[in-house]
Design an enzyme around this catalytic site. Structure first.
Site, PDB file in Angstrom:
ATOM      1  CG  HIS A 300     -17.677  -7.367  -1.378  1.00  0.00           C
ATOM      2  ND1 HIS A 300     -16.404  -7.809  -1.647  1.00  0.00           N
ATOM      3  CD2 HIS A 300     -18.330  -8.398  -0.786  1.00  0.00           C
ATOM      4  CE1 HIS A 300     -16.310  -9.065  -1.234  1.00  0.00           C
ATOM      5  NE2 HIS A 300     -17.457  -9.441  -0.714  1.00  0.00           N
ATOM      6  CG  ASP A 356     -24.702 -11.172   3.124  1.00  0.00           C
ATOM      7  OD1 ASP A 356     -25.070 -12.350   3.023  1.00  0.00           O
ATOM      8  OD2 ASP A 356     -23.595 -10.835   3.557  1.00  0.00           O
TER       9      ASP A 356
END
Ligand code: CMC
Length: 421
Positions: A300, A356
């Site tokens: 991320h 996710d």
């Protein structure tokens, strides 16, 4: 000045003092250093706005909406209450929540012509394309939405959009199934109604399992905002032209569609399916380390620690699987995570599971096809986009988004006639 930066320009020997405010310098202040600009593809170290909506500490793995930790909101709140919080800055009183719920519930229906527009898509149209186009088309049904300076008008359009997103998302799903579109049931809660519009057949009322409704509430809450991510930046960037909010949010949906952003959970499922069995994990990880592909659902831009949303989703998996039975891909995901978290490649790059990594497994257990995953993300993200858009509209410091470039092309050339090229 103490909170300042002294820059010595070695081209000229001149020194310049630049003010530091809130840990930043104004890029415009650099102009006085011999016309200097910053080069920052992907905005990795550039603040584009001041915002009081969402706080993230990526190193510590902290996420707060309006100061409330995501863990507490996921446990105690509902998606509509969180939407109110994001939009208004405070948790609602009971009366305020009642009014807000009433207002959203009474805007769930779509104009029949939007339905007509949606039926015109090909049978295999991706639901994100349908969602993006339909939201953009809403601007033509509500031309008054362009009056963005009026707070009452902003409230109306914001309410409409949050109310209509599940209806459009569900219609897109039914379209892909070749099934009749199901109209909203305003007796049901936001999430229960969404499940009804998705899955109802001939029964008079669709009664979803309460545990699944709760899981959907949690998933929407986790996705509701994430400060200046790619799609929010798109909403702000397009919104900075002072266009209506439907057009700005349609741009956000386009950004979310991409596999590096909201499309990642669809990519995770495809990846898990391709790996097929835990025996194949070492070979797959070796390929990732050689740079052949990415471990989707890992890494991320902001979190250099376990994504706090992934922790909550991992727990929600258990609740959902209790109702639906275990998704066989979970075993591969858990083993993949275990191996990656111990592997030097991922450890040294601070690559941890993101939101996710597990969300796709839940969505699949809830019977959503992978193409719908990003639509669910978009429905959840809508209040965040709108809260950020509202903030932008009233922010006197904001200007139309217009970055600079470093020009690398040719300069003034004479046109060459076709026969001489
Ligand atoms: N698998 C393997 N290597 C990775 C991964 C990954 N998922 N993510 C980053 N890296 C490597 C990357 O190759 C680079 O290595 P090196 O320094 O040797 O070149 C290093 O880690 C730093 O990566 P980066 O590309 O500079 O990081 P970024 O901040 O630009 O990218 C990201 C962030 C999310 C786009 C990226 O981690 C990624 O592509 N992850 C997979 C897609 C994904 O799961 N996206 C969902 C994000 S969370 C939901 C959302 O907000 O939309």
């Amino acid at each position: 000045m103490t909170d300042s930066l002294t820059i010595r320009d070695n081209r000229t020997g001149e020194e310049h003092e630049i003010e530091i405010v809130d840990g930043t310098i104004r890029a415009a202040d650099l102009k006085k250093v011999g016309g200097l600009a910053t080069y920052d593809p992907g905005f990795v170290n550039t603040a584009s706005c001041r915002s009081a909506v969402t706080f993230i500490d990526g190193d510590e793995g902290i996420l707060e909406y309006r100061g409330y930790p995501i863990e507490q909101l996921a446990e105690h709140s509902t998606f509509l209450e969180v939407s109110y919080l994001l939009l208004n800055g405070e948790l609602p009183t009971s009366d305020q929540l009642g009014q807000w719920t009433h207002d959203v519930t009474h805007h769930t229906f779509l104009h029949e012509n939007i339905k007509g527009l949606m039926t015109g898509f090909r049978y295999d149209a991706h639901p994100m394309g349908m969602l993006m186009s339909s939201v953009s088309a809403l601007s033509t049904f509500y031309p008054d939405a362009s009056d963005i300076a009026d707070p009452a008008n902003r409230y109306l359009q914001t309410t409409r959009m949050i109310a209509k997103m599940p209806t459009i998302g569900a219609f897109a799903y039914r379209h892909s199934q070749g099934k009749p579109y199901v109209y909203p049931d305003n007796e049901l809660s936001y999430c229960a109604n969404f499940l009804s519009m998705l899955f109802k057949m001939s029964e008079p009322t669709y009664a979803a399992d309460e545990r699944l409704v709760k899981a959907l509430e949690v998933l929407f809450i986790l996705h509701a905002d994430h400060e200046q991510n790619c799609s929010t930046n798109a909403v702000r960037s397009v919104g900075s032209s002072q266009v209506d909010p439907y057009s700005a949010v349609a741009a956000g949906i386009g950004a979310l569609y991409g596999p590096l952003h909201g499309g990642a959970n669809e990519a995770v499922l495809k990846m898990l399916r391709r790996i097929g069995s835990t025996d194949n994990i070492p070979g797959f990880i070796a390929g990732v380390k050689e740079g052949k592909e990415k471990l989707m659902g890992f890494g991320h831009r902001v979190y250099k620690n376990y994504d706090p949303r992934a922790k909550i989703i991992k727990k929600a998996c258990d609740d959902v699987f209790e109702v639906t039975g275990i998704n066989p891909l979970l075993e591969i995901a858990l083993e993949l995570e275990k191996i990656a978290l111990e592997d030097e490649y991922f450890v040294s790059r601070k690559l941890y599971p993101n939101v996710d990594f597990y969300s796709g497994l839940i969505y699949e257990a809830l019977q959503f096809p992978p193409e719908m995953f990003t639509v669910l993300f978009a429905i959840g993200r809508t209040p965040g986009w709108l809260a950020q858009w509202q903030e932008l509209v009233v922010d006197k410091e904001q200007k139309i988004a217009r970055p600079k470039q470093i020009y690398t092309g040719h300069r003034t050339r004479d046109f060459v006639p076709m026969g001489q090229r």
